[in-house]
Design a protein around this motif. Sequence first.
Motif, PDB file in Angstrom:
ATOM      1  N   ALA A   1       3.799 -14.963   0.527  1.00 28.45           N
ATOM      2  CA  ALA A   1       3.104 -13.708   0.848  1.00 28.45           C
ATOM      3  C   ALA A   1       3.887 -12.512   0.301  1.00 28.45           C
ATOM      4  CB  ALA A   1       2.919 -13.591   2.353  1.00 28.45           C
ATOM      5  N   MET A   2       5.200 -12.605   0.361  1.00 31.20           N
ATOM      6  CA  MET A   2       6.014 -11.499  -0.152  1.00 31.20           C
ATOM      7  C   MET A   2       5.901 -11.403  -1.658  1.00 31.20           C
ATOM      8  SD  MET A   2       9.527 -11.261   2.022  1.00 31.20           S
ATOM      9  CE  MET A   2       9.634 -12.450   3.289  1.00 31.20           C
ATOM     10  N   ARG A   3       5.907 -12.573  -2.299  1.00 31.23           N
ATOM     11  CA  ARG A   3       5.811 -12.508  -3.760  1.00 31.23           C
ATOM     12  C   ARG A   3       4.481 -11.892  -4.188  1.00 31.23           C
ATOM     13  NH1 ARG A   3       7.005 -17.662  -6.490  1.00 31.23           N
ATOM     14  NH2 ARG A   3       4.954 -18.205  -5.677  1.00 31.23           N
ATOM     15  N   ALA A   4       3.441 -12.267  -3.470  1.00 33.46           N
ATOM     16  CA  ALA A   4       2.120 -11.699  -3.810  1.00 33.46           C
ATOM     17  C   ALA A   4       2.146 -10.178  -3.671  1.00 33.46           C
ATOM     18  CB  ALA A   4       1.056 -12.310  -2.898  1.00 33.46           C
ATOM     19  N   ALA A   5       2.778  -9.689  -2.616  1.00 29.52           N
ATOM     20  CA  ALA A   5       2.842  -8.232  -2.418  1.00 29.52           C
ATOM     21  C   ALA A   5       3.677  -7.584  -3.522  1.00 29.52           C
ATOM     22  CB  ALA A   5       3.423  -7.925  -1.045  1.00 29.52           C
ATOM     23  N   LEU A   6       4.784  -8.219  -3.880  1.00 26.05           N
ATOM     24  CA  LEU A   6       5.630  -7.688  -4.961  1.00 26.05           C
ATOM     25  C   LEU A   6       4.856  -7.650  -6.274  1.00 26.05           C
ATOM     26  CD1 LEU A   6       8.983  -9.477  -4.091  1.00 26.05           C
ATOM     27  CD2 LEU A   6       8.785  -7.018  -4.534  1.00 26.05           C
ATOM     28  N   GLU A   7       4.095  -8.702  -6.518  1.00 24.41           N
ATOM     29  CA  GLU A   7       3.341  -8.751  -7.775  1.00 24.41           C
ATOM     30  C   GLU A   7       2.273  -7.661  -7.805  1.00 24.41           C
ATOM     31  OE1 GLU A   7       2.341 -12.882  -7.785  1.00 24.41           O
ATOM     32  OE2 GLU A   7       4.140 -13.420  -8.965  1.00 24.41           O
ATOM     33  N   ARG A   8       1.686  -7.416  -6.650  1.00 27.05           N
ATOM     34  CA  ARG A   8       0.678  -6.343  -6.595  1.00 27.05           C
ATOM     35  C   ARG A   8       1.327  -4.999  -6.937  1.00 27.05           C
ATOM     36  NH1 ARG A   8      -2.041  -3.225  -2.649  1.00 27.05           N
ATOM     37  NH2 ARG A   8      -1.411  -4.340  -0.750  1.00 27.05           N
ATOM     38  N   VAL A   9       2.510  -4.760  -6.402  1.00 27.73           N
ATOM     39  CA  VAL A   9       3.191  -3.499  -6.714  1.00 27.73           C
ATOM     40  C   VAL A   9       3.573  -3.463  -8.194  1.00 27.73           C
ATOM     41  CG1 VAL A   9       5.246  -2.109  -6.279  1.00 27.73           C
ATOM     42  CG2 VAL A   9       3.980  -3.105  -4.358  1.00 27.73           C
ATOM     43  N   ALA A  10       4.094  -4.588  -8.702  1.00 25.00           N
ATOM     44  CA  ALA A  10       4.503  -4.621 -10.111  1.00 25.00           C
ATOM     45  C   ALA A  10       3.325  -4.290 -11.026  1.00 25.00           C
ATOM     46  CB  ALA A  10       5.082  -5.991 -10.453  1.00 25.00           C
ATOM     47  N   ALA A  11       2.140  -4.717 -10.614  1.00 22.55           N
ATOM     48  CA  ALA A  11       0.959  -4.481 -11.461  1.00 22.55           C
ATOM     49  C   ALA A  11       0.493  -3.025 -11.405  1.00 22.55           C
ATOM     50  CB  ALA A  11      -0.177  -5.408 -11.038  1.00 22.55           C
TER      51      ALA A  11
ATOM     52  N   ASP B   1       0.843  -1.216   0.000  1.00 21.46           N
ATOM     53  CA  ASP B   1       0.000   0.000   0.000  1.00 21.46           C
ATOM     54  C   ASP B   1       0.870   1.256   0.000  1.00 21.46           C
ATOM     55  OD1 ASP B   1      -2.204  -1.619   0.249  1.00 21.46           O
ATOM     56  OD2 ASP B   1      -2.447  -1.291   2.420  1.00 21.46           O
ATOM     57  N   GLN B   2       1.875   1.253   0.842  1.00 20.28           N
ATOM     58  CA  GLN B   2       2.684   2.468   0.997  1.00 20.28           C
ATOM     59  C   GLN B   2       3.592   2.699  -0.211  1.00 20.28           C
ATOM     60  OE1 GLN B   2       1.443   4.231   3.214  1.00 20.28           O
ATOM     61  NE2 GLN B   2       0.332   2.451   4.019  1.00 20.28           N
TER      62      GLN B   2
ATOM     63  N   GLU C   1      11.904  -0.882 -11.753  1.00 23.61           N
ATOM     64  CA  GLU C   1      13.193  -1.579 -11.853  1.00 23.61           C
ATOM     65  C   GLU C   1      13.429  -2.471 -10.627  1.00 23.61           C
ATOM     66  OE1 GLU C   1      16.790   0.892 -12.007  1.00 23.61           O
ATOM     67  OE2 GLU C   1      17.868  -0.778 -12.955  1.00 23.61           O
ATOM     68  N   VAL C   2      13.115  -1.939  -9.459  1.00 27.27           N
ATOM     69  CA  VAL C   2      13.364  -2.694  -8.224  1.00 27.27           C
ATOM     70  C   VAL C   2      12.481  -3.947  -8.149  1.00 27.27           C
ATOM     71  CG1 VAL C   2      13.123  -2.600  -5.707  1.00 27.27           C
ATOM     72  CG2 VAL C   2      14.247  -0.722  -6.932  1.00 27.27           C
ATOM     73  N   VAL C   3      11.189  -3.786  -8.399  1.00 28.28           N
ATOM     74  CA  VAL C   3      10.318  -4.960  -8.234  1.00 28.28           C
ATOM     75  C   VAL C   3      10.516  -5.965  -9.380  1.00 28.28           C
ATOM     76  CG1 VAL C   3       8.610  -3.843  -6.749  1.00 28.28           C
ATOM     77  CG2 VAL C   3       8.272  -3.801  -9.218  1.00 28.28           C
TER      78      VAL C   3
END
Length: 901
Positions: A875-885, A842-843, A894-896
């Motif tokens: 759980a971390m991958r899911a959060a990363l994927e949400r940010v990537a989207a 979220d942040q 670039e980071v995600v």
Amino acid sequence: MLDISAASVAVRRLDYAPPAFLIDEVQLEFDLAPTKTTVTNTMRIRRAPGAAGAAARDLVLHGDDLDLVSIAIDGRPWTAYTANDDGLTVSALPSDAFTLKLVNTNRPAANTSLSGLYVSNRNFFTQCEAEGFRRITYFLDRPDVMTTYTVTLRAARDDYPVLLANGNLVETGELPDGRHFAKWHDPFVKPSYLFALVAGKLAAREKRIRIRSGEEKLLQVWVEPHDLPKTEYAMDSLVHSIEWDEERFGLPLDLERFMIVAVSDFNMGAMENKGLNIFNTKYVLADAQTATDFDFAGIEAVVGHEYFHNWTGNRVTCRDWFQLSLKEGLTVFRDQEFSADMAAKGLSPEAAAAARAARRIDDVRGLRQNQFAEDAGPMAHPVRPDSYVEINNFYTMTVYEKGAEVVRMYQTLFGRDGFRKGMDLYFKRHDGHAVTCDDFRAAMADANGRDLAQFERWYSQAGTPRVAVTTRYDAAARTYDVTLSQGYGPSSAAAKATQTGPLLIPFAIGLVGADGRDLPLKLEGGTRADAPTTLVLELTETEQTFRFVDVAEAPLPSLLRDFSAPVIVHYDYTDAELTFLFAHDRDAFNRWEAGQRLATRALLGLTAAASRGEALTIDPAIVAAFGRVLRDESLAPAFRELALTLPSERYLSEQIDDADPAAVHAARQFLRRALANGLRDDLFAAYDQNRVEGPYAPSAIDSGHRGLKNVALNYLADLDDPSDTAALARAQYDTADNMTDRSAALAALLQIGKPHATAALDDFYRRFEHDALALDKWFAMQAVRRGAPGERVLDDVRALMAHPAFSLKNPNRARSLIFQFCMGNAAQFHAADGSGYAFWADQVLALDAMNPQVASRLARALERWRKFTPGLRDAMRAALERVAAGVQSKDVREVVEKALA
Ligand code: B3K
Ligand code: ZN
């Protein structure tokens, strides 16, 4: 205004081409207004000698989020141009040399990225490194285009009485309609990233000094008027920095005046703009009531760092951004040496050595906790990277801190004098130019008559080298063989691709006898007349054996003394041997290191036991070893504080595959409690003996005492029965005459349990409600709170985000609450329910929309996701994927993307 590029386009080091056009001179005129500022930009431009082909036909200028008003060449309106999102292409050029006059506008008040020209607290500031200048006006915004700047600022006098830019002030005056102007000229050529302007209601602390040449210089520290009393330490630090650079490197201040300006909205620590450094208030404002010893040390280091850039970065700059460590690694090394010299100043030789060692330990601890992790993760890159998508993502621990270690190795190899010779040659060759890391290495090599070809690998190879050590003592022959072999641990494919061969590793070693003293060292075939007690071995092969002769007894090796190279050392010490070195090693760094190894080994054992659900136990010998150091009054308090500080949970998690932060936390807490209960009386005694009498001073000695006292208090907060500690901490909170003690007391109360801290927390808020930097601490302490079993600190963090004093837009505030929680409270952040990761996503997304650079730093909190237990990993991958989207900026993308690749 944000970059919405769909794909990430990489810039590659090997694609470097020199500029096809040069700028001989630029005149900039600013009509400053918050909603729309007009820039009149007049450049004398010429085709670079020898430039030919398509690149040299049209003039391509960078520009980002600008509105073009007019364009003229040699006084004639020009129509042969195209403007797009990346800039401006001017064609049908009349000749090889011409004057281009552009008028454009930008929107400072709407600029939330804090890159380019922006408004903070109604004043104007700029931040141009790396590519912010193109957000101000069209330009060849690359570091190898250097020119001289004349800058005229015009603005309403009532709102903007102070008008500052780089260099020397040449003219001021009145204009119609209540406006006024100031004209500045910077006589030194510089790249655009060093441009700066400031305008607004500010006041300065001033000081006039005389440098060694006899010239007088004006120093100014500009802040909001009410903050003037808090600028004394920054001014003192500036004076010390100027003296130190002349003394140690013969480098004088070259302008008539040198200005530091503080701003409360800033993406990082500070910026070395020529003659006009712009600083985060955090690294300028301090007094005893509001700043801790740590803050004071930070001010000294950052003031020094930015000032030292005047030569290492500004006078000699980087040819391209891949060379960033040329200025950053070198300047971090210089600020580290400055801080160490300042800490040691005026002390006896032993005390000075201890003070220097404390600084070294601090620096290395940061490197190992953060840079080693970076080097093992998806963002791993060499000190001189080979490619980037967003250059702002490469202001990294690797470029800065590992880069500083690489520079330090030259000094370790050649000594202070040899290093100085290399520096002198570097400036002789390159003053006024934009150069490469290879140029620096060549200056060091040539000045010292050494071939440093192999040393280049320190710049081109990613990953942390490992050195495995085996030893063999032959009593009959009185020889001691030390075999060193080097390689890399498991690395990402990208890092592996850079690892081409063995490094030149300066490996400092001592041999410790049974009585704890160093043995004299003689190498077989060695030519030295003396027999020193520390020798720097030069490891250049994959494996090499060094034979010491005339070794009277079987010694214990003290390896990589003073951390002579940024590597991981493997050697099979027994616990008893580590305990011995912890008690005796004459090299203060390695004495500390022995304690850390001992603690790390114990903590990893405890972590494994905790994951298996077993009962935790600790060998009493370990508690005793820490007790001996705690009681040893021959040791500097600052050293004892460092020795008693256990490796962080983050560092420990890095040492394990499938890391379980809850188990790491349980293990570390268990050891802390064992030390607290086992050393209770010694800790109370240390607390009493290290109270500092008299008025507060942030000196190395006083802060050492306070540090040891407060680390003792912190352990005592973990006693099985902390009631005495609670009383002590409350008393310390109430009677403290400085922020170091007050905040340490509050932290101890929070650690005992939130209910114990409620009154102090409220008091702290009331006291510092109007002091932004102190209030940042109030947020931060609550974000890193440990929490009672089963308690979710995240609930507090969310509640604090709704506090009227919270703002995501202010980077310091965002960092104090959100970053502290995500990066400084491992056990809570990695809560098994994944709540921390959802909050993180979220942040990151919220920040991404307003400030990509800050968002991208937070994005990196999850890059080591593959290291964790399967449940957390998912759980971390899911959060990363949400940010990537949902990401908008190329910074975060670039980071995600690298994290998920
Ligand atoms: N050179 C600046 C950092 C600029 C960061 C740009 N994203 C501060 C310093 O290292 O001194
Ligand atoms: Zn720097």
